[in-house]
Design a protein around this motif. Structure first.
Motif, PDB file in Angstrom:
ATOM      1  N   GLY A 174      -9.142  -4.936   1.296  1.00 42.96           N
ATOM      2  CA  GLY A 174      -8.807  -3.647   0.713  1.00 42.96           C
ATOM      3  C   GLY A 174      -8.045  -3.754  -0.601  1.00 42.96           C
ATOM      4  N   ALA A 175      -7.928  -2.616  -1.275  1.00 41.57           N
ATOM      5  CA  ALA A 175      -7.381  -2.590  -2.637  1.00 41.57           C
ATOM      6  C   ALA A 175      -5.952  -2.067  -2.716  1.00 41.57           C
ATOM      7  CB  ALA A 175      -8.267  -1.712  -3.519  1.00 41.57           C
ATOM      8  N   ALA A 176      -5.334  -1.771  -1.575  1.00 44.95           N
ATOM      9  CA  ALA A 176      -4.026  -1.100  -1.584  1.00 44.95           C
ATOM     10  C   ALA A 176      -2.968  -1.889  -2.353  1.00 44.95           C
ATOM     11  CB  ALA A 176      -3.548  -0.842  -0.158  1.00 44.95           C
ATOM     12  N   LEU A 177      -2.838  -3.186  -2.042  1.00 48.96           N
ATOM     13  CA  LEU A 177      -1.789  -3.981  -2.688  1.00 48.96           C
ATOM     14  C   LEU A 177      -2.045  -4.129  -4.190  1.00 48.96           C
ATOM     15  CD1 LEU A 177       0.795  -5.442  -1.891  1.00 48.96           C
ATOM     16  CD2 LEU A 177      -0.511  -7.547  -1.656  1.00 48.96           C
ATOM     17  N   LEU A 178      -3.308  -4.285  -4.546  1.00 52.20           N
ATOM     18  CA  LEU A 178      -3.664  -4.385  -5.962  1.00 52.20           C
ATOM     19  C   LEU A 178      -3.266  -3.111  -6.705  1.00 52.20           C
ATOM     20  CD1 LEU A 178      -5.132  -5.830  -8.311  1.00 52.20           C
ATOM     21  CD2 LEU A 178      -7.253  -4.777  -7.522  1.00 52.20           C
ATOM     22  N   LEU A 179      -3.554  -1.971  -6.086  1.00 54.23           N
ATOM     23  CA  LEU A 179      -3.208  -0.693  -6.717  1.00 54.23           C
ATOM     24  C   LEU A 179      -1.699  -0.546  -6.861  1.00 54.23           C
ATOM     25  CD1 LEU A 179      -5.769   1.681  -4.949  1.00 54.23           C
ATOM     26  CD2 LEU A 179      -5.795   0.932  -7.329  1.00 54.23           C
ATOM     27  N   MET A 180      -0.955  -1.024  -5.833  1.00 53.42           N
ATOM     28  CA  MET A 180       0.518  -0.955  -5.911  1.00 53.42           C
ATOM     29  C   MET A 180       1.023  -1.806  -7.061  1.00 53.42           C
ATOM     30  SD  MET A 180       2.047  -1.158  -2.091  1.00 53.42           S
ATOM     31  CE  MET A 180       1.012  -0.648  -0.763  1.00 53.42           C
ATOM     32  N   GLY A 181       0.450  -2.995  -7.196  1.00 53.82           N
ATOM     33  CA  GLY A 181       0.872  -3.879  -8.283  1.00 53.82           C
ATOM     34  C   GLY A 181       0.579  -3.267  -9.644  1.00 53.82           C
ATOM     35  N   ILE A 182      -0.596  -2.695  -9.790  1.00 51.47           N
ATOM     36  CA  ILE A 182      -0.972  -2.056 -11.061  1.00 51.47           C
ATOM     37  C   ILE A 182      -0.066  -0.855 -11.320  1.00 51.47           C
ATOM     38  CG2 ILE A 182      -2.791  -0.742 -12.236  1.00 51.47           C
ATOM     39  CD1 ILE A 182      -4.818  -2.570 -10.795  1.00 51.47           C
ATOM     40  N   GLY A 183       0.245  -0.111 -10.271  1.00 50.16           N
ATOM     41  CA  GLY A 183       1.139   1.039 -10.409  1.00 50.16           C
ATOM     42  C   GLY A 183       2.502   0.619 -10.923  1.00 50.16           C
TER      43      GLY A 183
END
Lengths: 201, 71
Positions: A174-183
């Motif tokens: 999933g992409a959740a952690l990646l999105l958090m990092g980008i955020g």
């Protein structure tokens, strides 16, 4: 004295509506209660220090509490730390209650609160850990060097999160952690104004 | 704390609408949930709930150690 305000952005309103649409009542409670405990922790610390909460804002990036007054470096640090502390306390209580009563949603809520509290302790603005770091580094190194240190730390933490998130995405997690990092990479603010103003998330 | 009345009413209406749509469109809810879980964090709910249960487990283990006279 200026009256306190509650601001909810359009993005936050739409996100809340989406959550109401997708989640069951228990799942919604499991998500809302940890957030409420966290923010109430901040509020309790603000009030305990005799300060005035000015504005509570909800946006896509999360919640923030603006307060008036200057309780000093340790006071600001205490206010920032109070959120995760309240969240951890809630996590422990919800876990005990959930396992003893057999209510799985409480155990889920405890896990969410644990995750939220630990995540917020990361040393990256605008998270509480970043607030703590910015206050302490400004006091120790001066505002300019403190801001620079915070920016470097924020970029490092965000890059590590995004990298870990990218690996998880490639492994089908999933992409959740990646999105958090980008955020965190693009959502943080390290302006001296934010260090000076009483804003915590 | 004060929130503008108009905005509060809009927010309440939006939430009510979302709740109503949830009742009327259960298939859409199921599809969207499955897609969201798969793309964002598959299996995360079980993992997070397990962490939540583990908190109580740790507490019980510590209490058992204290009862046995451990550190």
């Amino acid at each position: 004295m200026k009256e306190s305000r509650i601001d909810v952005s359009a993005g936050a309103a739409l996100l809340l509506a989406l959550l109401v649409f997708l989640l069951t009542g228990e799942e919604l409670l499991a998500l809302v209660l940890p957030a409420a405990a966290h923010e109430l922790g901040h509020l309790a610390a603000i009030l305990a220090l005799g300060l005035q909460p000015r504005r509570f804002s909800a946006s896509l990036g999360g919640f923030s509490l603006d307060y008036a007054g200057d309780p000093g470096t340790l006071g600001h640090v205490g206010i920032a730390a109070a959120g995760p502390a309240a969240g951890l306390l809630y996590a422990w209580a919800a876990s005990r209650l959930g396992t003893s009563s057999g209510r799985d949603w409480l155990c889920l809520s405890a896990g969410i609160s644990l995750l939220l509290s630990l995540f917020n302790l990361l040393p990256a603005l605008p998270l509480d850990g970043g607030q703590i770091l910015s206050r302490l580094s400004a006091a120790a190194l001066g505002e300019e060097r403190g801001t620079r240190l915070c920016r470097i730390t924020q970029l490092t933490v965000a890059a590590l999160l995004a990298a870990a998130g990218g690996i998880l995405l490639l492994r089908g997690k999933g992409a959740a952690l990646l999105l958090m990092g980008i955020g965190l990479l693009f959502g943080g603010e390290t302006t001296p104004g934010l260090v000076k103003k009483g804003i915590i998330r | 704390m004060r929130m503008q009345k108009t905005r509060a009413l809009w927010l309440a209406a939006l939430i009510l609408l979302a709740a109503l749509l949830r009742l009327l469109l259960p298939g859409t809810v199921k599809t969207l949930r499955a897609w969201a879980e798969e793309s964002l964090a598959p299996g995360v709910e079980e993992t997070v709930a397990a962490w939540g249960r583990a908190l109580a487990g740790q507490e019980e283990r510590v209490q058992a150690l204290h009862r046995e006279g451990g550190p």
